[in-house]
Design a protein around this motif. Structure first.
Motif, PDB file in Angstrom:
ATOM      1  N   HIS A 251      14.621  20.543   7.833  1.00  0.00           N
ATOM      2  CA  HIS A 251      14.611  19.276   8.562  1.00  0.00           C
ATOM      3  C   HIS A 251      13.627  19.303   9.720  1.00  0.00           C
ATOM      4  CE1 HIS A 251      17.615  21.605  10.866  1.00  0.00           C
ATOM      5  NE2 HIS A 251      17.182  20.928  11.890  1.00  0.00           N
ATOM      6  N   PHE A 252      13.079  20.484  10.053  1.00  0.00           N
ATOM      7  CA  PHE A 252      11.999  20.537  11.040  1.00  0.00           C
ATOM      8  C   PHE A 252      10.803  19.722  10.550  1.00  0.00           C
ATOM      9  CE2 PHE A 252      13.259  25.052  12.582  1.00  0.00           C
ATOM     10  CZ  PHE A 252      14.284  24.505  13.333  1.00  0.00           C
ATOM     11  N   PHE A 253      10.652  19.634   9.232  1.00  0.00           N
ATOM     12  CA  PHE A 253       9.469  18.997   8.687  1.00  0.00           C
ATOM     13  C   PHE A 253       9.763  17.619   8.118  1.00  0.00           C
ATOM     14  CE2 PHE A 253       8.008  23.220   9.164  1.00  0.00           C
ATOM     15  CZ  PHE A 253       6.678  23.042   9.510  1.00  0.00           C
ATOM     16  N   ASN A 254      10.831  16.996   8.552  1.00  0.00           N
ATOM     17  CA  ASN A 254      11.129  15.635   8.156  1.00  0.00           C
ATOM     18  C   ASN A 254      10.993  14.728   9.363  1.00  0.00           C
ATOM     19  OD1 ASN A 254      11.758  16.357   5.520  1.00  0.00           O
ATOM     20  ND2 ASN A 254      13.830  16.937   6.100  1.00  0.00           N
ATOM     21  N   GLY A 255      10.107  13.721   9.243  1.00  0.00           N
ATOM     22  CA  GLY A 255       9.978  12.738  10.301  1.00  0.00           C
ATOM     23  C   GLY A 255       9.368  13.283  11.570  1.00  0.00           C
ATOM     24  N   SER A 256       9.869  12.784  12.696  1.00  0.00           N
ATOM     25  CA  SER A 256       9.221  13.027  13.978  1.00  0.00           C
ATOM     26  C   SER A 256       9.280  14.485  14.415  1.00  0.00           C
ATOM     27  CB  SER A 256       9.864  12.154  15.052  1.00  0.00           C
ATOM     28  OG  SER A 256      11.234  12.474  15.215  1.00  0.00           O
ATOM     29  N   ILE A 257      10.306  15.232  14.008  1.00  0.00           N
ATOM     30  CA  ILE A 257      10.415  16.619  14.459  1.00  0.00           C
ATOM     31  C   ILE A 257       9.246  17.441  13.945  1.00  0.00           C
ATOM     32  CG2 ILE A 257      11.784  18.730  14.325  1.00  0.00           C
ATOM     33  CD1 ILE A 257      14.273  17.044  14.269  1.00  0.00           C
ATOM     34  N   SER A 258       8.889  17.257  12.689  1.00  0.00           N
ATOM     35  CA  SER A 258       7.768  18.012  12.143  1.00  0.00           C
ATOM     36  C   SER A 258       6.473  17.654  12.853  1.00  0.00           C
ATOM     37  CB  SER A 258       7.630  17.749  10.642  1.00  0.00           C
ATOM     38  OG  SER A 258       7.298  16.399  10.403  1.00  0.00           O
ATOM     39  N   GLU A 259       6.243  16.375  13.056  1.00  0.00           N
ATOM     40  CA  GLU A 259       5.013  15.953  13.723  1.00  0.00           C
ATOM     41  C   GLU A 259       4.969  16.473  15.154  1.00  0.00           C
ATOM     42  OE1 GLU A 259       4.516  11.770  13.435  1.00  0.00           O
ATOM     43  OE2 GLU A 259       4.649  11.743  11.258  1.00  0.00           O
ATOM     44  N   ASP A 260       6.095  16.397  15.848  1.00  0.00           N
ATOM     45  CA  ASP A 260       6.134  16.866  17.234  1.00  0.00           C
ATOM     46  C   ASP A 260       5.865  18.363  17.319  1.00  0.00           C
ATOM     47  OD1 ASP A 260       6.661  14.360  18.152  1.00  0.00           O
ATOM     48  OD2 ASP A 260       8.821  14.651  18.371  1.00  0.00           O
ATOM     49  N   LEU A 261       6.452  19.127  16.417  1.00  0.00           N
ATOM     50  CA  LEU A 261       6.275  20.576  16.464  1.00  0.00           C
ATOM     51  C   LEU A 261       4.829  20.963  16.193  1.00  0.00           C
ATOM     52  CD1 LEU A 261       7.710  23.242  16.913  1.00  0.00           C
ATOM     53  CD2 LEU A 261       8.105  23.364  14.456  1.00  0.00           C
ATOM     54  N   VAL A 262       4.247  20.399  15.130  1.00  0.00           N
ATOM     55  CA  VAL A 262       2.866  20.731  14.788  1.00  0.00           C
ATOM     56  C   VAL A 262       1.907  20.200  15.852  1.00  0.00           C
ATOM     57  CG1 VAL A 262       1.008  20.323  13.129  1.00  0.00           C
ATOM     58  CG2 VAL A 262       3.296  20.872  12.317  1.00  0.00           C
ATOM     59  N   ASN A 263       2.200  19.015  16.393  1.00  0.00           N
ATOM     60  CA  ASN A 263       1.314  18.431  17.396  1.00  0.00           C
ATOM     61  C   ASN A 263       1.422  19.102  18.753  1.00  0.00           C
ATOM     62  OD1 ASN A 263       0.060  16.440  15.871  1.00  0.00           O
ATOM     63  ND2 ASN A 263       1.743  15.008  16.149  1.00  0.00           N
ATOM     64  N   HIS A 264       2.636  19.424  19.170  1.00  0.00           N
ATOM     65  CA  HIS A 264       2.858  19.845  20.549  1.00  0.00           C
ATOM     66  C   HIS A 264       2.867  21.346  20.748  1.00  0.00           C
ATOM     67  CE1 HIS A 264       5.016  15.717  20.962  1.00  0.00           C
ATOM     68  NE2 HIS A 264       3.708  15.607  21.053  1.00  0.00           N
ATOM     69  N   ALA A 265       3.169  22.103  19.705  1.00  0.00           N
ATOM     70  CA  ALA A 265       3.174  23.560  19.853  1.00  0.00           C
ATOM     71  C   ALA A 265       1.758  24.037  20.141  1.00  0.00           C
ATOM     72  CB  ALA A 265       3.718  24.224  18.592  1.00  0.00           C
ATOM     73  N   LYS A 266       1.602  24.806  21.191  1.00  0.00           N
ATOM     74  CA  LYS A 266       0.279  25.314  21.552  1.00  0.00           C
ATOM     75  C   LYS A 266      -0.087  26.545  20.741  1.00  0.00           C
ATOM     76  CE  LYS A 266       0.696  23.631  26.308  1.00  0.00           C
ATOM     77  NZ  LYS A 266       0.699  24.002  27.743  1.00  0.00           N
ATOM     78  N   ARG A 267       0.898  27.071  20.049  1.00  0.00           N
ATOM     79  CA  ARG A 267       0.697  28.306  19.295  1.00  0.00           C
ATOM     80  C   ARG A 267       0.520  28.023  17.806  1.00  0.00           C
ATOM     81  NH1 ARG A 267       3.602  28.754  23.629  1.00  0.00           N
ATOM     82  NH2 ARG A 267       3.416  30.613  24.918  1.00  0.00           N
ATOM     83  N   PRO A 268      -0.071  28.946  17.076  1.00  0.00           N
ATOM     84  CA  PRO A 268      -0.133  28.807  15.625  1.00  0.00           C
ATOM     85  C   PRO A 268       1.265  28.712  15.020  1.00  0.00           C
ATOM     86  CG  PRO A 268      -1.613  30.545  16.374  1.00  0.00           C
ATOM     87  CD  PRO A 268      -0.766  30.164  17.547  1.00  0.00           C
ATOM     88  N   VAL A 269       1.374  27.944  13.940  1.00  0.00           N
ATOM     89  CA  VAL A 269       2.654  27.766  13.244  1.00  0.00           C
ATOM     90  C   VAL A 269       2.463  28.127  11.775  1.00  0.00           C
ATOM     91  CG1 VAL A 269       4.440  26.115  12.575  1.00  0.00           C
ATOM     92  CG2 VAL A 269       3.365  25.920  14.832  1.00  0.00           C
ATOM     93  N   ILE A 270       3.383  28.907  11.225  1.00  0.00           N
ATOM     94  CA  ILE A 270       3.311  29.248   9.804  1.00  0.00           C
ATOM     95  C   ILE A 270       4.622  28.876   9.130  1.00  0.00           C
ATOM     96  CG2 ILE A 270       4.083  31.648  10.163  1.00  0.00           C
ATOM     97  CD1 ILE A 270       2.168  32.411   7.816  1.00  0.00           C
ATOM     98  N   THR A 271       4.540  28.331   7.919  1.00  0.00           N
ATOM     99  CA  THR A 271       5.734  27.933   7.186  1.00  0.00           C
ATOM    100  C   THR A 271       5.810  28.683   5.866  1.00  0.00           C
ATOM    101  OG1 THR A 271       4.635  26.085   6.042  1.00  0.00           O
ATOM    102  CG2 THR A 271       5.622  25.617   8.180  1.00  0.00           C
ATOM    103  N   PHE A 272       7.043  28.953   5.448  1.00  0.00           N
ATOM    104  CA  PHE A 272       7.314  29.639   4.186  1.00  0.00           C
ATOM    105  C   PHE A 272       8.286  28.801   3.387  1.00  0.00           C
ATOM    106  CE2 PHE A 272       6.521  32.706   7.546  1.00  0.00           C
ATOM    107  CZ  PHE A 272       5.586  33.549   7.003  1.00  0.00           C
ATOM    108  N   LYS A 273       7.943  28.506   2.142  1.00  0.00           N
ATOM    109  CA  LYS A 273       8.788  27.652   1.320  1.00  0.00           C
ATOM    110  C   LYS A 273       9.920  28.438   0.693  1.00  0.00           C
ATOM    111  CE  LYS A 273       8.618  24.296  -2.460  1.00  0.00           C
ATOM    112  NZ  LYS A 273       9.674  24.884  -3.288  1.00  0.00           N
ATOM    113  N   ILE A 274      11.135  27.874   0.766  1.00  0.00           N
ATOM    114  CA  ILE A 274      12.299  28.480   0.105  1.00  0.00           C
ATOM    115  C   ILE A 274      12.164  28.299  -1.394  1.00  0.00           C
ATOM    116  CG2 ILE A 274      14.802  28.255  -0.237  1.00  0.00           C
ATOM    117  CD1 ILE A 274      15.029  27.537   2.701  1.00  0.00           C
TER     118      ILE A 274
END
Length: 274
Positions: A251-274
């Motif tokens: 749910h981090f990647f659904n709607g505004s939370i995903s956009e906010d995290l990718v947009n606002h995090a100053k650090r690199p972000v990596i995702t792993f699919k279940i």
């Protein structure tokens, strides 16, 4: 990590991602696959038949290859194995196709949150790439003269369904020789006592041999702020999480939370699919 895919629009943000890719490629003897998507508004482009009737397609294809040739003259790409691909598809379809065709190990994409590869990283395209890709996706936000990951935050709900992605994350941490900081964010709406949270996390990690980690329970007003605030508090080099469909941490990647995290995090972000 033998094959790295870097989607590019030849922007500064895309080049930041490519520079990180080159550092990893030199360190792990990897090949780099550069992908440029031409999202021309056509119902269908056939490589054998349609180009003769589509002069605009020919023009943009030649322009892309010209940009590739200029890019490959950069000193930081010297002596690396570089493959270039130009496709007429939506970005998430092109990424999916190339990963499957070449058995890509890692996707690296660049973004500053407001321009550059924004169309690749925000909204439906990002959700489709992250949700459908079996390949880890690393989002680079800034230029990294030296890309070194010492402290790697892995945020999860630490339920059984996340074990497969945790295994991928620990493998990535081992490659980078990074220490993992396992993070569960506790929020007012989904409150879990610290005792229960710690028990769940401890039981989760006991199933693995990986030992280079810390366990952390962080309270905040929502999950994405908790991830960013905790990561800032330890000056983390990388934020990671697992995702699939609409369950668990995804749910981090659904709607505004995903956009906010990718947009606002100053650090690199990596995702792993279940």
């Amino acid at each position: 990590m033998k094959k790295i895919l870097v989607p590019t629009d030849f922007s500064t943000q895309a080049e930041n991602a490519l520079k990180v890719a080159t550092q990893l490629a030199r360190k792990y003897n990897s090949e780099i696959y550069l992908l440029h998507m031409l999202e021309i508004p056509l119902h269908e482009v056939d490589a054998l038949r349609s180009y003769n009737h589509l002069p605009e397609a020919i023009y943009f294809m030649k322009l892309a290859h010209k940009k590739f040739e200029a890019l490959k003259t950069k000193d930081y790409l010297k002596d690396l194995t570089i493959h270039e691909t130009v496709e007429f598809q939506e970005i998430f379809k092109g990424v999916f196709h190339l990963c499957k065709k070449h058995d890509i190990d890692l996707i690296i994409m660049g973004s500053n949150g407001v321009s550059g590869l924004k169309e690749m990283l925000i909204g439906s395209n990002t959700e489709k790439v992250v949700r459908t890709s079996k390949t880890p996706v690393l989002v680079i936000k800034n230029e990294h003269t030296v890309f070194k990951v010492n402290d790697f935050v892995f945020a999860s709900d630490f339920k059984d369904e996340s074990k497969a992605t945790y295994k991928k994350a620990t493998a990535f941490a081992n490659i980078l020789k990074a220490k993992m900081h396992l993070l569960m964010v506790n929020t007012p709406n989904k409150f879990i006592t610290s005792e229960k949270s710690e028990h769940r996390m401890t039981s989760f990690v006991d199933a693995f041999d990986f030992k280079n980690y810390t366990i952390n329970i962080y309270n905040d007003i929502n999950i994405e702020k908790g991830i960013m605030n905790f990561s800032q508090s330890i000056n983390a080099d990388l934020i990671g999480m697992s995702t699939h469909g609409r369950q668990g941490i995804s749910h981090f990647f659904n709607g505004s939370i995903s956009e906010d995290l990718v947009n606002h995090a100053k650090r690199p972000v990596i995702t792993f699919k279940i």
